[in-house]
Scaffold this motif. Sequence first.
Motif, PDB file in Angstrom:
ATOM      1  N   SER A   1       0.756  -1.276  -0.066  1.00  0.00           N
ATOM      2  CA  SER A   1      -0.107   0.196   0.215  1.00  0.00           C
ATOM      3  C   SER A   1       0.681   1.206   0.181  1.00  0.00           C
ATOM      4  N   ILE A   2       1.964   1.310   0.633  1.00  0.00           N
ATOM      5  CA  ILE A   2       2.664   2.309   0.891  1.00  0.00           C
ATOM      6  C   ILE A   2       3.703   2.515  -0.377  1.00  0.00           C
ATOM      7  N   PRO A   3       3.510   3.864  -1.087  1.00  0.00           N
ATOM      8  CA  PRO A   3       4.587   3.835  -2.329  1.00  0.00           C
ATOM      9  C   PRO A   3       6.121   4.075  -1.719  1.00  0.00           C
ATOM     10  N   PRO A   4       7.042   3.239  -2.455  1.00  0.00           N
ATOM     11  CA  PRO A   4       8.463   3.423  -2.113  1.00  0.00           C
ATOM     12  C   PRO A   4       8.626   4.833  -2.006  1.00  0.00           C
ATOM     13  N   ALA A   5       8.256   5.907  -2.550  1.00  0.00           N
ATOM     14  CA  ALA A   5       8.771   7.278  -2.518  1.00  0.00           C
ATOM     15  C   ALA A   5       8.173   7.928  -1.239  1.00  0.00           C
ATOM     16  N   HIS A   6       7.158   7.220  -0.920  1.00  0.00           N
ATOM     17  CA  HIS A   6       6.707   7.821   0.521  1.00  0.00           C
ATOM     18  C   HIS A   6       7.708   7.068   1.652  1.00  0.00           C
ATOM     19  N   LEU A   7       7.979   5.998   1.513  1.00  0.00           N
ATOM     20  CA  LEU A   7       8.806   5.345   2.330  1.00  0.00           C
ATOM     21  C   LEU A   7      10.280   5.977   2.455  1.00  0.00           C
ATOM     22  N   ASN A   8      10.617   6.458   1.072  1.00  0.00           N
ATOM     23  CA  ASN A   8      11.876   6.907   1.162  1.00  0.00           C
ATOM     24  C   ASN A   8      11.857   8.538   1.943  1.00  0.00           C
ATOM     25  N   ASP A   9      10.665   9.169   1.836  1.00  0.00           N
ATOM     26  CA  ASP A   9      10.646  10.327   2.580  1.00  0.00           C
ATOM     27  C   ASP A   9      10.570  10.173   4.001  1.00  0.00           C
ATOM     28  N   LEU A  10       9.907   9.313   4.449  1.00  0.00           N
ATOM     29  CA  LEU A  10       9.675   8.815   5.856  1.00  0.00           C
ATOM     30  C   LEU A  10      11.066   8.310   6.515  1.00  0.00           C
ATOM     31  N   PHE A  11      11.767   7.487   5.746  1.00  0.00           N
ATOM     32  CA  PHE A  11      13.113   7.368   6.370  1.00  0.00           C
ATOM     33  C   PHE A  11      14.100   8.060   6.301  1.00  0.00           C
ATOM     34  N   LEU A  12      14.121   9.214   5.366  1.00  0.00           N
ATOM     35  CA  LEU A  12      15.185  10.241   5.172  1.00  0.00           C
ATOM     36  C   LEU A  12      14.600  11.192   6.441  1.00  0.00           C
ATOM     37  N   ARG A  13      13.593  11.350   6.813  1.00  0.00           N
ATOM     38  CA  ARG A  13      13.229  12.458   8.010  1.00  0.00           C
ATOM     39  C   ARG A  13      13.527  11.461   9.265  1.00  0.00           C
ATOM     40  N   LEU A  14      13.316  10.197   9.528  1.00  0.00           N
ATOM     41  CA  LEU A  14      13.922   9.454  10.501  1.00  0.00           C
ATOM     42  C   LEU A  14      15.536   9.811  10.598  1.00  0.00           C
ATOM     43  N   LEU A  15      15.966   9.812   9.606  1.00  0.00           N
ATOM     44  CA  LEU A  15      17.495   9.788   9.735  1.00  0.00           C
ATOM     45  C   LEU A  15      18.015  11.217   9.929  1.00  0.00           C
ATOM     46  N   ASP A  16      17.313  11.957   9.769  1.00  0.00           N
ATOM     47  CA  ASP A  16      17.429  13.510  10.042  1.00  0.00           C
ATOM     48  C   ASP A  16      17.794  13.854  11.633  1.00  0.00           C
ATOM     49  N   ASN A  17      16.877  12.880  12.378  1.00  0.00           N
ATOM     50  CA  ASN A  17      17.152  13.104  13.818  1.00  0.00           C
ATOM     51  C   ASN A  17      16.578  11.978  14.329  1.00  0.00           C
ATOM     52  N   LEU A  18      17.159  10.883  14.413  1.00  0.00           N
ATOM     53  CA  LEU A  18      16.812   9.569  15.066  1.00  0.00           C
ATOM     54  C   LEU A  18      16.327   9.781  16.483  1.00  0.00           C
ATOM     55  N   ARG A  19      16.816  10.447  17.234  1.00  0.00           N
ATOM     56  CA  ARG A  19      16.384  10.662  18.663  1.00  0.00           C
ATOM     57  C   ARG A  19      15.179  11.388  18.779  1.00  0.00           C
ATOM     58  N   GLU A  20      14.708  12.134  17.879  1.00  0.00           N
ATOM     59  CA  GLU A  20      13.500  12.980  18.133  1.00  0.00           C
ATOM     60  C   GLU A  20      12.434  12.076  17.245  1.00  0.00           C
ATOM     61  N   HIS A  21      12.798  11.715  15.882  1.00  0.00           N
ATOM     62  CA  HIS A  21      11.629  11.344  14.987  1.00  0.00           C
ATOM     63  C   HIS A  21      11.281  10.189  15.184  1.00  0.00           C
ATOM     64  N   ARG A  22      11.895   8.836  16.116  1.00  0.00           N
ATOM     65  CA  ARG A  22      11.459   7.744  16.178  1.00  0.00           C
ATOM     66  C   ARG A  22       9.929   7.744  16.825  1.00  0.00           C
ATOM     67  N   SER A  23       9.408   8.920  17.289  1.00  0.00           N
ATOM     68  CA  SER A  23       8.319   8.888  17.976  1.00  0.00           C
ATOM     69  C   SER A  23       7.442  10.147  17.350  1.00  0.00           C
ATOM     70  N   GLY A  24       6.020   9.993  17.664  1.00  0.00           N
ATOM     71  CA  GLY A  24       5.308  11.100  16.770  1.00  0.00           C
ATOM     72  C   GLY A  24       4.292  10.462  15.771  1.00  0.00           C
ATOM     73  N   PHE A  25       4.559   9.322  15.342  1.00  0.00           N
ATOM     74  CA  PHE A  25       3.491   8.880  14.369  1.00  0.00           C
ATOM     75  C   PHE A  25       2.144   8.685  14.743  1.00  0.00           C
ATOM     76  N   PRO A  26       1.253   8.600  13.696  1.00  0.00           N
ATOM     77  CA  PRO A  26       0.101   8.636  14.035  1.00  0.00           C
ATOM     78  C   PRO A  26      -0.238   7.059  14.599  1.00  0.00           C
ATOM     79  N   ASP A  27      -1.491   7.074  15.455  1.00  0.00           N
ATOM     80  CA  ASP A  27      -1.942   5.976  16.016  1.00  0.00           C
ATOM     81  C   ASP A  27      -2.558   4.697  15.319  1.00  0.00           C
ATOM     82  N   LEU A  28      -3.097   5.141  13.963  1.00  0.00           N
ATOM     83  CA  LEU A  28      -3.756   4.076  13.270  1.00  0.00           C
ATOM     84  C   LEU A  28      -3.010   4.121  11.951  1.00  0.00           C
TER      85      LEU A  28
END
Length: 566
Positions: free
Chosen positions: A481-508
């Motif tokens: 369901s999730i396009p690879p381009a979206h996964l790429n954007d999500l992963f790049l933001r994770l890598l931008d600040n792993l300490r802060e960005h591993r949390s805050g994702f939507p519940d569902l």
Amino acid sequence: MTMRHPVPASLDNPLYYQENMDVLVSWVVTHHGDLLTGPERTRLSEFAGLETGPRALLTRMVMRTGELFRADKLRYPELPVPESEALRVLVQAGWLDRAPELSLDDLFRLFTLAELRPVFADWLQQQGHPKTLGKAQMLDLLAESFSSPRVLEDWLPGGAEASDVVQLQDMALFDRIRLMFFGNLRQSWTDFVLVELGVQQFESVPFTPASRAFQQRAEVDCYLQMHQCRERLDSGEPAVDVWPDVPAPVDNAWLTSRRDRLLLELGRQAERQGEPELALQVWGGSGHRDAWLKQLRLLERMKRYERAWAMACQRLASEPDDAEAQGLARVLKRLAKKVGAEQPDPVDNPLLNEFTLTVPKPDTGTVELAALQSLSTVDAPVFYVENTLINALFGLLCWPVIFRPLPGAFFHPFHVGPADLTREDFVTRRQPGFDERLRLLETGAYRQAILQTFRDKSGIANPFVLWPAVNEALLIHALDSIPPAHLNDLFLRLLDNLREHRSGFPDLIRFVPGAKAPEQRYEMIEVKGPGDRLQDHQIRWLQFFARRGIPASVCYVRWQGDGECP
């Protein structure tokens, strides 16, 4: 002592803690022996040569707080010999001192009020104090007149034999090997010795001399010196007195990170203690990501607006991450008025998708579960994933990079993840590896890589993968369901600040397999109950989704019959 594949002990063995201590000591001797002196290696060899009973008792004492112990309070029924016999061996071998000098504080810490009252009754009576004083009151009164340390038999004439006090003689050595094993002194012996490690699976990471964080004994000494500085700060010693003893910058990235954190705390203490100039100096020498903002805020409080404005503008030009940018925008807005500059352009935050869901208030369960049950259908199932799904997809795709044996990343075979995970240079040290794994998103090979890693590594500890919350069916739904381009954007933001960005994702997350357009095949949903508000880090993720065209919404739940809007 040699070892290749350390095996943790089972809790079925009453002396499991001793076996785990043997593993730890052997690991350090095998992999860090060149960083120990000859006498230290000899001493550890003597530790290994002790009979089981004395060695187990010594381990118990090393694990406890402090170096002074009452012999009559050492009771460990699992020992194969009486405690008195084990103590005799340890004293004879020089591991314990049977006649240490005790300060008044030591004495009051080791003995009860009932045991101490007869000792000082005459003195207290002569000074006109009642015999019913509490322990703290008595200690305060005695402190000035009994300031010199003395051996126990001088404190308790005639009573020492029944209540011997012994002192550990090699705690500095045990602290040194604890540091070389854990890579820090924050973790205690119980974090390894008293844990049933056999119930957890760990990734097998090659451990070579080149991957060690400590390459020289001087680096271990540097860490210990920094640890002493931090302990002095924590005990309330003025920062101005500690600052001269902070080690100079070192050519070791891992130790530099530790030093940066020490300077961050030293600057905090200096500011609190009325030493703003020292705080600015200390923070100026720290590479910690929070140090620049603390300098900025302090300059603002000191009304050095021009310097603060110049520093803020320079930082803004360096493209800080969104959390830093948010704090920086607030400071710049205030400073612009002070220096007569134009107000910075407001951040163009996109509108968030929001909707309201009215459902019956459940007798049990969470608001997220109530929303899930209402929103989920056979054709569009909804799953509760919060921070687990995207992190797991990232952790599975980038597994080889996460567990790359770089210096300062792994100290022993029982790591859940790399020790430098939240360090500022975690990503930059592995950048080529992350780039290589993310390129799989472009070729389509990512799907097989993630699923194969899930099957091969199932149950093995990974800081991004919460195994009970992840299963293959959920992963397949996500990959479909999730396009690879979206996964790429999500992963790049994770890598931008792993300490802060591993949390805050939507519940569902809702999957819509029949949707024609890729961006319509899923939607992330943040659930907020009556009276609940979005947190800053959740807002930043939602704004990121909106900018990138990643489908996400905020669902405000209200209960039927309440009549109250969120």
